[in-house]
Design a protein around this motif. Structure first.
Motif, PDB file in Angstrom:
ATOM      1  N   GLU A 161       0.841  -1.200   0.000  1.00  0.00           N
ATOM      2  CA  GLU A 161       0.000   0.000   0.000  1.00  0.00           C
ATOM      3  C   GLU A 161       0.876   1.250   0.000  1.00  0.00           C
ATOM      4  OE1 GLU A 161      -3.929   1.555   0.218  1.00  0.00           O
ATOM      5  OE2 GLU A 161      -3.602  -0.472   0.960  1.00  0.00           O
ATOM      6  N   THR A 162       0.564   2.201  -0.836  1.00  0.00           N
ATOM      7  CA  THR A 162       1.268   3.474  -0.820  1.00  0.00           C
ATOM      8  C   THR A 162       0.231   4.583  -0.878  1.00  0.00           C
ATOM      9  OG1 THR A 162       1.442   3.992  -3.182  1.00  0.00           O
ATOM     10  CG2 THR A 162       2.993   2.360  -2.321  1.00  0.00           C
ATOM     11  N   ARG A 163       0.676   5.772  -0.521  1.00  0.00           N
ATOM     12  CA  ARG A 163      -0.243   6.908  -0.512  1.00  0.00           C
ATOM     13  C   ARG A 163      -0.679   7.291  -1.927  1.00  0.00           C
ATOM     14  NH1 ARG A 163       2.911  11.707  -1.439  1.00  0.00           N
ATOM     15  NH2 ARG A 163       5.147  11.242  -1.442  1.00  0.00           N
ATOM     16  N   PHE A 164       0.009   6.764  -2.924  1.00  0.00           N
ATOM     17  CA  PHE A 164      -0.334   7.103  -4.308  1.00  0.00           C
ATOM     18  C   PHE A 164      -1.427   6.201  -4.876  1.00  0.00           C
ATOM     19  CE2 PHE A 164       4.066   8.443  -3.683  1.00  0.00           C
ATOM     20  CZ  PHE A 164       4.047   9.736  -4.181  1.00  0.00           C
ATOM     21  N   GLU A 165      -1.555   4.975  -4.361  1.00  0.00           N
ATOM     22  CA  GLU A 165      -2.380   3.963  -5.005  1.00  0.00           C
ATOM     23  C   GLU A 165      -3.759   3.864  -4.361  1.00  0.00           C
ATOM     24  OE1 GLU A 165      -0.075   0.378  -5.131  1.00  0.00           O
ATOM     25  OE2 GLU A 165       1.595   1.372  -6.139  1.00  0.00           O
ATOM     26  N   LYS A 166      -4.785   3.830  -5.205  1.00  0.00           N
ATOM     27  CA  LYS A 166      -6.165   3.831  -4.727  1.00  0.00           C
ATOM     28  C   LYS A 166      -6.918   2.570  -5.116  1.00  0.00           C
ATOM     29  CE  LYS A 166      -5.839   8.787  -5.464  1.00  0.00           C
ATOM     30  NZ  LYS A 166      -6.183   9.889  -6.381  1.00  0.00           N
TER      31      LYS A 166
END
Length: 625
Positions: free
Chosen positions: A4-9
């Motif tokens: 999980e990264t802050r970029f991926e939704k």
């Protein structure tokens, strides 16, 4: 493993290639079918077409035949169909689904639902309403399999599609039609409309899995996973679905932030490849040559950890600059009697045996024509092997021209008359006869010989392999076979090369490059125990579709203006692929223009990084086996 990264939704999983994940997705579907059957319930599947799900369907067929998976309780609804489109047309999705799945399993015919491409225009609206009702009556979609188009379409929901849209008629985007053009032998043959399930229909599925393979999907995958929800990229609506997974291969994931610039996402273990990638990225981002980058440039762009490891920007810059500098050589076969410790190729043996593998009969000169010329000029024993006949890419008009010339020279030649009669009466569903395929193959073969003679290569060093997987007469090719690999092995074993050049560009629109590369890799795997293979290096070039990124290049061969012109002339000998080429892709430029622009851009990138200013550069990456 998903990270999980802050970029991926949207949840996504990246695999090395499409084989393993296709099997895993098929098994998820199989488990669902069995679970529903155990509870005496129907399993309602939403199915997709195109190249992405083919291996999923292959595995489902295998599970049916070898492990007893029954489709007796399965009800299917296909996403879409071209309009107008006859069911018997080999380009129809009705034909596709039966060819790849339905003809090989025990699904009940009445449980198969595919939009009807021949419904009358006045009945389409009611037909679409009834299709929606039928999905709801079946209990809704338990599982929806998706691909993704370069416009961001899912199904044929093109940009502008509404979140609540249902099954309907739609006009296809130009890019979608361009991507379909190879299968239809030209964009003029691609229908302009389609019937598609709507976004709302897809979103109602209990489980959604989207498949994306290949570098040509990387940009739209990044926009979909990391961008904002917008009707301009309909696939972004999937961000709002609570049980969606994107399954990607490495090539399709390359634009995701955690893959492209992982230093912006997490702390890293910096290997040499990642260091070069980061430095080149920073140089291009800031429009500075590498030697001008400063400590603050690194610190302000997420690379403070790299500086901590390397000490200062000054030392890191020099190190990476030298690494790029050492990729440049005017001696692609190695420079005799020279220090080769800082060169990409060995200095010995002075005269190397070399095989250039070309998937189609023009990839050699389009992709590495300058290097090809340089290797001959520098005295190496060069062989070129054309892996396929390329006959499918010769237009009927071109073939008819040659047939009519032949008939003028030989009025009594019966086979020529048959060819002319066939071509003049050919319909869209007719597959070329063996004689027509042979004529088209001869056109490509003789164009290749004209080009290699121009480069002063002896005819006995030109090999036409005509790999069997290609010889189907249609766009759809057979799977790679032992015979294909055996042909490759025999040639390599006969020549015992010191160098092999092969096409590493997997973005060609009909997949031939990928199969040809797999055939080579399989051959190398089987031959690697031979002693001569210890001295064999493999260099991968890229074709008319993409180029290696600057940080990936391990050998850069500069071309002089005169060599650029000579390469252009060699490409011109492939006249059947000039002026109206059948497999243009999404680029309207002729192949020689693409090649020159790409080689010029590679040279410019090197120059912008602070290296010498060349007219053009051909780029290669080494493959280790």
């Amino acid at each position: 493993m998903f990270e999980e990264t802050r970029f991926e939704k949207i949840h996504n999983i990246i695999f090395k290639d499409s084989i393993e994940p296709s099997i895993l997705v098929a098994r998820e579907i199989a488990d669902l079918i069995r679970e529903k059957a155990a509870n005496n319930k129907s399993c309602v599947l939403g199915l997709a077409t195109g190249s992405s799900p083919i291996k999923v369907y292959e595995e489902l067929v295998r599970l049916h035949k070898e492990e007893g998976l029954s489709f007796a309780n399965v009800v299917t609804f296909n996403l879409d169909e071209y309009y107008p489109m006859d069911k018997g047309n080999i380009q129809s999705y009705f034909y596709f689904m039966h060819e790849h799945l339905f003809n090989h399993v025990d699904i009940l015919p009445e449980n198969i639902n595919i939009p009807d491409g021949k419904i009358s225009t006045e009945d389409i609206q009611q037909y679409c309403i009834d299709y929606e009702k039928k999905i709801k009556a079946a209990g809704g979609l338990d599982f929806q399999l998706l691909g993704i188009g370069r416009t961001g379409h899912i199904g044929f929901n093109e940009p502008g599609s509404h979140y609540n849209s249902g099954t309907r008629s739609i006009t296809l985007d130009h890019i979608t039609r361009v991507d379909a053009a190879p299968a239809f032998l030209g964009i003029n043959n691609v229908p302009r409309k389609a019937i598609t399930m709507g976004i709302g229909t897809v979103m109602s599925a209990k489980r959604i899995v989207l498949l994306a393979w290949g570098g040509n999907k990387a940009e739209i995958v990044q926009k979909t996973i990391e961008g904002t929800v917008t009707s301009e990229v309909p696939a972004t609506y999937l961000q709002n679905h609570n049980n969606t997974t994107f399954i990607l291969d490495e090539a399709a994931s390359t634009e995701l932030t955690r893959v492209k610039t992982p230093w912006l996402v997490t702390s890293l273990i910096w290997d040499e490849v990642l260091k070069l990638k980061a430095v080149v990225w920073l140089s291009e981002l800031l429009n500075k040559s590498i030697l001008k980058l400063t400590d603050s440039d690194y610190n302000n762009n997420g690379m403070s950890g790299l500086l901590t490891e390397e000490g200062t920007a000054y030392h890191l810059n020099i190190k990476m600059f030298n690494k790029l500098q050492h990729t440049i050589t005017g001696w692609p076969g190695g420079k005799p009697n020279a220090d080769d410790s800082k060169r990409p190729e060995r200095s010995s043996p002075k005269r190397k045996r070399i095989v250039i593998f070309s998937p189609h009969p023009d990839d050699d000169v389009i992709s590495m024509g300058g290097t090809f010329d340089r290797l001959i000029e520098q005295g190496h024993e060069v062989h070129v092997a054309y892996q396929t006949s390329g006959n499918i890419a010769v237009s009927d008009e071109e073939a008819l021209k040659f047939a009519e010339i032949t008939q003028s020279l030989c009025p009594e030649c019966g086979e020529t008359k048959n060819i002319i009669n066939f071509l003049k009466s050919k319909t869209e569903n007719d597959i070329d006869t063996e004689a027509v395929r042979r004529l088209k193959g001869l056109i490509r073969r003789n164009e290749s010989l004209a080009a290699t003679r121009y480069l002063e290569l002896n005819d006995e060093n030109v090999h036409f392999l005509d790999l069997p997987f290609y010889e189907t007469g249609t766009i759809k090719k057979n799977n790679i076979s032992d015979e294909d690999v055996s042909i490759m092995k025999t040639l390599i074993d006969d020549i015992k090369p010191h160098q092999i050049y092969a096409a590493g560009d997997l973005a060609d629109p009909h997949g031939t490059h990928k199969v040809c590369l797999d055939a080579l890799f399989n051959a190398l795997e089987e031959l690697k125990q031979n002693k001569y293979m210890d001295d064999c290096w493999v260099w991968l070039y890229r074709g008319a579709w993409h180029e290696w990124e600057s940080y990936q290049i391990e050998m850069a061969v500069p071309l002089s203006p005169d060599q650029v012109l000579k390469k252009r002339r060699a490409i011109f000998y492939h006249q059947s692929q000039k002026d109206g080429v059948m497999f243009q892709g999404d680029d309207s430029r002729e192949f020689w223009v693409r090649a020159e622009d790409r080689n010029r851009l590679t040279a410019k990138k090197y120059n912008d990084l602070g290296l010498a200013d060349y007219a053009a550069i051909e780029a290669f990456k080494r493959y280790h086996f």
